[in-house]
Design an enzyme around this catalytic site. Structure first.
Site, PDB file in Angstrom:
ATOM      1  N   GLY A  54       5.854   9.674  14.973  1.00  0.00           N
ATOM      2  CA  GLY A  54       6.607   9.564  13.738  1.00  0.00           C
ATOM      3  C   GLY A  54       7.273   8.217  13.604  1.00  0.00           C
ATOM      4  N   PRO A  73       1.424   8.232  19.118  1.00  0.00           N
ATOM      5  CA  PRO A  73       1.545   7.512  17.844  1.00  0.00           C
ATOM      6  C   PRO A  73       0.188   7.265  17.191  1.00  0.00           C
ATOM      7  CG  PRO A  73       1.781   6.000  19.684  1.00  0.00           C
ATOM      8  CD  PRO A  73       1.505   7.348  20.275  1.00  0.00           C
ATOM      9  N   TYR A 122       1.016  10.497  -1.541  1.00  0.00           N
ATOM     10  CA  TYR A 122       2.369  10.453  -0.971  1.00  0.00           C
ATOM     11  C   TYR A 122       3.318   9.567  -1.761  1.00  0.00           C
ATOM     12  CZ  TYR A 122       0.053  12.053   3.373  1.00  0.00           C
ATOM     13  OH  TYR A 122      -0.668  12.732   4.317  1.00  0.00           O
ATOM     14  N   CYS A 144     -12.207   8.862 -12.530  1.00  0.00           N
ATOM     15  CA  CYS A 144     -11.907   9.424 -13.837  1.00  0.00           C
ATOM     16  C   CYS A 144     -10.750  10.415 -13.753  1.00  0.00           C
ATOM     17  CB  CYS A 144     -13.154  10.033 -14.440  1.00  0.00           C
ATOM     18  SG  CYS A 144     -14.318   8.717 -14.805  1.00  0.00           S
ATOM     19  N   TYR A 151      -4.338   6.499   8.118  1.00  0.00           N
ATOM     20  CA  TYR A 151      -4.482   7.492   7.051  1.00  0.00           C
ATOM     21  C   TYR A 151      -5.050   6.885   5.777  1.00  0.00           C
ATOM     22  CZ  TYR A 151      -1.530   9.657  10.477  1.00  0.00           C
ATOM     23  OH  TYR A 151      -1.036  10.112  11.664  1.00  0.00           O
TER      24      TYR A 151
HETATM   25  C1  LIG Z   1      -0.431  13.109  13.037  1.00  0.00           C
HETATM   26  C2  LIG Z   1       0.179  13.394  14.321  1.00  0.00           C
HETATM   27  C3  LIG Z   1       0.704  12.349  15.092  1.00  0.00           C
HETATM   28  C4  LIG Z   1       0.732  10.911  14.633  1.00  0.00           C
HETATM   29  O1  LIG Z   1       1.748  10.671  13.700  1.00  0.00           O
HETATM   30  P1  LIG Z   1       2.037   9.171  13.210  1.00  0.00           P
HETATM   31  O2  LIG Z   1       3.083   9.294  12.192  1.00  0.00           O
HETATM   32  O3  LIG Z   1       0.759   8.630  12.659  1.00  0.00           O
HETATM   33  O4  LIG Z   1       2.440   8.389  14.389  1.00  0.00           O
HETATM   34  C5  LIG Z   1       1.203  12.677  16.326  1.00  0.00           C
HETATM   35  N1  LIG Z   1       1.214  13.954  16.778  1.00  0.00           N
HETATM   36  C6  LIG Z   1       0.710  14.976  16.060  1.00  0.00           C
HETATM   37  C7  LIG Z   1       0.717  16.348  16.626  1.00  0.00           C
HETATM   38  C8  LIG Z   1       0.191  14.724  14.811  1.00  0.00           C
HETATM   39  O5  LIG Z   1      -0.284  15.757  14.095  1.00  0.00           O
END
Ligand SMILES: *Cc1c(COP(=O)(O)O)cnc(C)c1O
Length: 411
Positions: A218, A260, A302, A328, A356
């Protein structure tokens, strides 16, 4: 990478195209491992879903990374990229027991986030150790769609259900080897992260045979100037100390794991698309590009901001544009952006297009998904060919409506 190098790649390989700078990925990986250098055993498991090209997986493998996977296909990709099963952790949500068993049979680490599945898995396979995904109920995400820690989230097993987990473990005699959390993307405040970590440490004390604690991810990266970025160095200092203290208290040297995605690959990516037309309406100047949310959906899905740069005219006078796609449906990449004057045929570059972006691309409007290039050792390596009409049609099955049998059915 320079804008000229990017432009040259678009000329050589065509547009639209994703270009990733390997050096940036390496730098981010080293930044993270360096921030946690005081922890004896650190494991970075790259979250494959952010950008799942096999060459990206191989690059991270050379750096010593493991991978975090959310589907059995990602596990297979990881194995194909050369990861050993023990370097792969499977962290799915809402998948069938069957799929988890297939992964377990391959020898990858299993992370379970559902009491019902935990009980079934433990009953059938008490000898296979599993990690448990805890939901600490800390709101860390910057966006409702990517925040996964809240009380009614579908992710993880609630910390309020620890007694139930313990009962299942006791009844099945299964072995819990790891504790995990992932509080969601875009953590702004490391204090929030540290707070959630305390909950994880408290939980970890209840399990006696742990090998690792996985703090998920995150981490936020800046998407525009002035954006806050997760201060990895400060988090590293504070969490490393806390983790080392915890290990002493626990009586065992545990592994500290992270997974990450965005932090490692987001800033390495550039998405290049060409301007098909400039269209003036009574209020707006639109730049219409040869792409849409079929290639880059984050702005529409998002509301994410991606900087947009006109790399064909970097010295041009700045004007205001609304950059839109050719799908479209309304597909606005950015409204009223100040961009160097755009002419038809110019190539626009979308920044932070590593995470992403391609991995969420589709064939909507029966368009081809873009090609991908990895810039490595000052050279452009094509890592995904542009699709062709064959890719659009290959799994479609045609019904022969002219045959007598089908005609009889219609009547
Ligand atoms: C998507 C995900 C991540 C990666 O999250 P980021 O925000 O891209 O770092 C890590 N752990 C789990 C379980 C996820 O689903």
């Amino acid at each position: 990478m320079t804008e000229n190098q990017l432009l040259k790649i678009a000329q050589d390989f065509g547009s639209p195209i994703y270009i990733y700078d390997a050096e940036k990925i390496e730098r981010q990986y080293k930044r993270l491992t360096n921030a946690f250098k005081d922890v004896k055993s650190l494991k970075i498991n790259y979250a494959v879903k952010a950008l799942s090209n096999i060459s990206i997986l191989k690059l991270l493998h050379t750096l010593g990374s493991g991978i975090d996977t959310v589907s059995i296909q990602e596990v297979q990709l990881g194995l194909a990229a050369g990861y050993k099963p023990e370097q792969i952790i499977f962290t799915p949500n809402g998948v069938s027991l069957d799929e988890i068993e297939v992964a377990a049979k391959l020898g990858v680490k299993i992370n379970i986030d559902n009491l019902s599945i935990l009980e079934q898995f433990g009953t059938k396979h008490p000898d296979i150790p599993v990690c448990i995904r805890i939901n600490p109920h800390v709101m860390a995400g910057g966006n409702a769609k990517i925040s996964v820690g809240h009380i009614d989230s579908k992710f993880g097993i609630s910390i309020h259900q620890i007694p139930h987990i313990l009962r299942i473990v006791e009844n099945t005699k299964m072995n819990i080897n790891g504790i995990h959390m992932h509080t969601g993307s875009d953590i702004l405040d490391i204090e929030v992260f540290l707070y959630a970590s305390e909950i994880l440490f408290e939980t970890a004390k209840q399990f006696k045979n742990l090998n690792f604690i996985d703090f998920g991810s995150g981490f936020k990266v800046p998407y525009k100037t002035g954006d806050i970025e997760t201060n990895i160095e400060e988090l590293g200092k504070k969490l490393s100390k806390r983790f080392n203290d915890f290990c002493k208290e626990y009586g065992k040297e545990l592994t500290l794991a992270f997974e990450p995605g965005k932090f490692l690959v987001s800033e390495s990516g550039n998405f290049l698309a060409q301007v098909n037309a400039v269209k003036q309406t009574t209020s707006t100047v639109f730049a219409q590009i040869d792409s849409g949310f079929n290639h880059l959906i984050r702005p529409m899905f998002y509301g994410s901001h991606h900087d947009i740069v006109n790399i064909s005219n970097p010295k041009g006078k700045e004007r205001f544009y609304t950059v839109v796609g050719y799908i479209c449906e309304t597909d606005t990449f950015g409204s009223n952006r100040r961009i160097n004057e755009i002419s038809e045929g110019d190539v626009l570059c979308f920044k932070n297009a590593g995470a992403y972006c391609f991995s969420m691309a589709s064939n909507y409007n029966s368009r081809y998904r873009p090609a991908e290039v990895l810039w490595y050792n000052n050279k452009a390596h094509l890592i995904r060919k542009r699709e062709t009409f064959d890719d659009i049609i290959k799994n479609q099955v045609e019904v022969d409506f002219s045959s007598k049998k089908e005609k009889a059915l219609v009547k």
